[in-house]
Write a protein that holds these residues in place. Structure first.
Motif, mmCIF file in Angstrom:
data_model
loop_
_atom_site.group_PDB
_atom_site.id
_atom_site.type_symbol
_atom_site.label_atom_id
_atom_site.label_comp_id
_atom_site.label_asym_id
_atom_site.label_seq_id
_atom_site.Cartn_x
_atom_site.Cartn_y
_atom_site.Cartn_z
ATOM 1 N N MET A 161 -34.202 35.737 12.870
ATOM 2 C CA MET A 161 -33.450 36.960 13.001
ATOM 3 C C MET A 161 -32.022 36.615 13.442
ATOM 4 S SD MET A 161 -33.795 39.901 15.921
ATOM 5 C CE MET A 161 -35.234 40.692 15.281
ATOM 6 N N ILE A 187 -28.863 37.166 15.437
ATOM 7 C CA ILE A 187 -28.523 37.827 16.699
ATOM 8 C C ILE A 187 -27.051 38.220 16.714
ATOM 9 C CG2 ILE A 187 -28.455 37.565 19.217
ATOM 10 C CD1 ILE A 187 -31.292 37.671 17.938
ATOM 11 N N GLY A 188 -26.217 37.380 16.115
ATOM 12 C CA GLY A 188 -24.789 37.683 16.105
ATOM 13 C C GLY A 188 -24.065 36.861 15.062
ATOM 14 N N LYS A 200 -21.039 38.033 21.395
ATOM 15 C CA LYS A 200 -20.487 39.320 21.839
ATOM 16 C C LYS A 200 -19.512 39.151 22.994
ATOM 17 C CE LYS A 200 -24.695 41.100 20.046
ATOM 18 N NZ LYS A 200 -25.068 39.857 19.418
ATOM 19 N N GLN A 248 -29.759 35.421 25.280
ATOM 20 C CA GLN A 248 -29.887 36.267 24.090
ATOM 21 C C GLN A 248 -30.992 35.791 23.140
ATOM 22 O OE1 GLN A 248 -26.237 37.386 22.098
ATOM 23 N NE2 GLN A 248 -25.058 37.148 23.994
ATOM 24 N N GLY A 249 -31.645 34.689 23.476
ATOM 25 C CA GLY A 249 -32.721 34.186 22.633
ATOM 26 C C GLY A 249 -32.243 33.389 21.425
ATOM 27 N N ILE A 250 -31.001 32.963 21.440
ATOM 28 C CA ILE A 250 -30.448 32.198 20.314
ATOM 29 C C ILE A 250 -30.947 30.765 20.401
ATOM 30 C CG2 ILE A 250 -28.307 31.299 19.302
ATOM 31 C CD1 ILE A 250 -26.996 33.941 20.515
ATOM 32 N N GLU A 310 -28.689 32.582 15.585
ATOM 33 C CA GLU A 310 -30.011 32.977 15.096
ATOM 34 C C GLU A 310 -31.087 32.771 16.152
ATOM 35 O OE1 GLU A 310 -32.884 31.939 11.263
ATOM 36 O OE2 GLU A 310 -31.321 30.532 11.825
ATOM 37 N N ARG A 311 -32.061 33.651 16.135
ATOM 38 C CA ARG A 311 -33.305 33.477 16.890
ATOM 39 C C ARG A 311 -34.383 33.191 15.864
ATOM 40 N NH1 ARG A 311 -34.788 38.617 19.338
ATOM 41 N NH2 ARG A 311 -33.064 38.193 20.723
#
Length: 140
Positions: free
Chosen positions: A1, A3-4, A57, A92-94, A115-116
């Motif tokens: 997924m 993330i940013g 972010k 953030q789980g990256i 990405e996660r």
């Protein structure tokens, strides 16, 4: 997924002027291994750091030297992190970064995807070298 994402463009001549006006800028922005690179490569790396901050972010308190660019054996750029940047990525789980950088016609540019992957424990720790990255290495 995803993330940013982040993208940044740097005018190389303007960046070179800023470096000339502010003698400590290179030491503040870049790791010792990056500092002796040609100005177009420094500009591309600065764009990559800005793009990484945007992908995160832009949290306050990030230290510029906690994010740097190396090259893998094929010459592709690899986003590396530690300290404040790695900690925010973990928060953030990256756990994977994708980076591409280039410079041409007086412009340096970089794009970052954070990405996660959801990989199981034991996978590469968040905020460390990317398992994958892309780019032509032109800005190295």
């Amino acid at each position: 997924m995803i993330i940013g994402t982040g993208i940044d463009v740097v005018d190389i001549a303007r960046f070179e002027e800023q470096i000339a006006r502010t003698p400590g800028l290179v030491a503040r922005l870049f790791t010792p291994l990056e500092r002796d690179l040609h100005v177009r490569s420094l500009a591309a790396r600065f764009a990559a750091k800005e793009a990484a901050a945007k992908a995160l972010k832009a949290p306050p308190g990030m230290i510029w030297q906690h994010c740097w660019i190396e090259n893998d054996p094929s010459g592709a750029p690899v986003l590396c992190t530690e300290g404040t940047v790695a900690e925010e990525a973990r928060r953030q789980g990256i756990d994977r970064w994708h980076l591409t950088m280039t410079h041409d016609g007086g412009i340096a540019m970089a794009m970052v995807i954070a990405e996660r992957t959801g990989e199981p424990a034991g996978a590469a720790p968040a905020g460390t070298r990317a398992a994958e990255s892309s780019g032509d290495g032109a800005a190295s």
